[in-house]
Write an enzyme that holds these catalytic residues in place. Sequence first.
Site, PDB file in Angstrom:
ATOM      1  N   TRP A  64       0.830  -1.219   0.000  1.00  0.00           N
ATOM      2  CA  TRP A  64       0.000   0.000   0.000  1.00  0.00           C
ATOM      3  C   TRP A  64       0.855   1.256   0.000  1.00  0.00           C
ATOM      4  CZ3 TRP A  64      -5.164  -0.226   3.195  1.00  0.00           C
ATOM      5  CH2 TRP A  64      -6.028  -1.145   2.577  1.00  0.00           C
ATOM      6  N   ASP A  98       4.203  -2.708  17.618  1.00  0.00           N
ATOM      7  CA  ASP A  98       2.836  -3.212  17.742  1.00  0.00           C
ATOM      8  C   ASP A  98       1.890  -2.036  17.969  1.00  0.00           C
ATOM      9  OD1 ASP A  98       0.440  -4.435  18.440  1.00  0.00           O
ATOM     10  OD2 ASP A  98       1.392  -5.981  19.674  1.00  0.00           O
ATOM     11  N   ASP A 123      -4.481  -1.960   6.630  1.00  0.00           N
ATOM     12  CA  ASP A 123      -4.557  -3.318   6.080  1.00  0.00           C
ATOM     13  C   ASP A 123      -4.205  -4.317   7.185  1.00  0.00           C
ATOM     14  OD1 ASP A 123      -5.144  -4.935   3.889  1.00  0.00           O
ATOM     15  OD2 ASP A 123      -3.061  -5.116   3.279  1.00  0.00           O
ATOM     16  N   LYS A 163      -9.327  -2.535   5.840  1.00  0.00           N
ATOM     17  CA  LYS A 163      -9.706  -3.929   5.592  1.00  0.00           C
ATOM     18  C   LYS A 163     -10.480  -4.445   6.792  1.00  0.00           C
ATOM     19  CE  LYS A 163      -6.473  -7.185   5.668  1.00  0.00           C
ATOM     20  NZ  LYS A 163      -5.334  -7.925   5.108  1.00  0.00           N
TER      21      LYS A 163
END
EC number: 2.1.1.166
Length: 208
Positions: A64, A98, A123, A163
């Site tokens: 992306w 993270d 995503d 997503k």
Amino acid sequence: MGRKRSASSSRWLNEHFKDPFVQKAHKQKLRSRAYFKLDEIQQTDRLFKPGMTVVDLGAAPGGWSQYAVTQIGSKGRIIACDILEMDPIVGVDFLQGDFRDENVLAALLERVGESKVDVVMSDMAPNFSGMPSVDIPRAMYLVELALDMCKQVLTANGSFVVKVFQGEGFDEYLREIRSLFKVVKVRKPEASRGRSREVYIVAIGYKY
């Protein structure tokens, strides 16, 4: 002695390498077939313009970000984050960590700085166990975090593409996005596998 692959993992690998978009990405030296998903969304929804600032969540291996760079140009800026390593891309400021960790979020917000963001794209996906009762809540938690990021950094009339895996919590999540953006579409790009639960919510015109 090597471990034998399960039937499901062997099937996935076979499907993966036969995927025409995987083959096309390899041929064009692209990071992943996700490049083509975002390209199809851009052709339909026109999210990116030259000079924009973009946040890319779940960026690795970089499909992306690689695509967005071609749309926003040298005056644009991408701040990307992933728990996994990502090879450098010119024009992309990458943070490995993270996103669920508050310290990583703080570091990401520091890189964004005072300027507002034009597009947040996510995503992100969890490591799947194969049990929807476990996987869907994990996936929904990540997309909720991505939406929280929008609320913190997105400019008025900014855009969000995320997503999402269809399942429990999807309708409520879609309803929340519709309350925050002027135009909301659910897309299933051609490069997304037909039997996958994944869809992409494209939200344009942030109201706040």
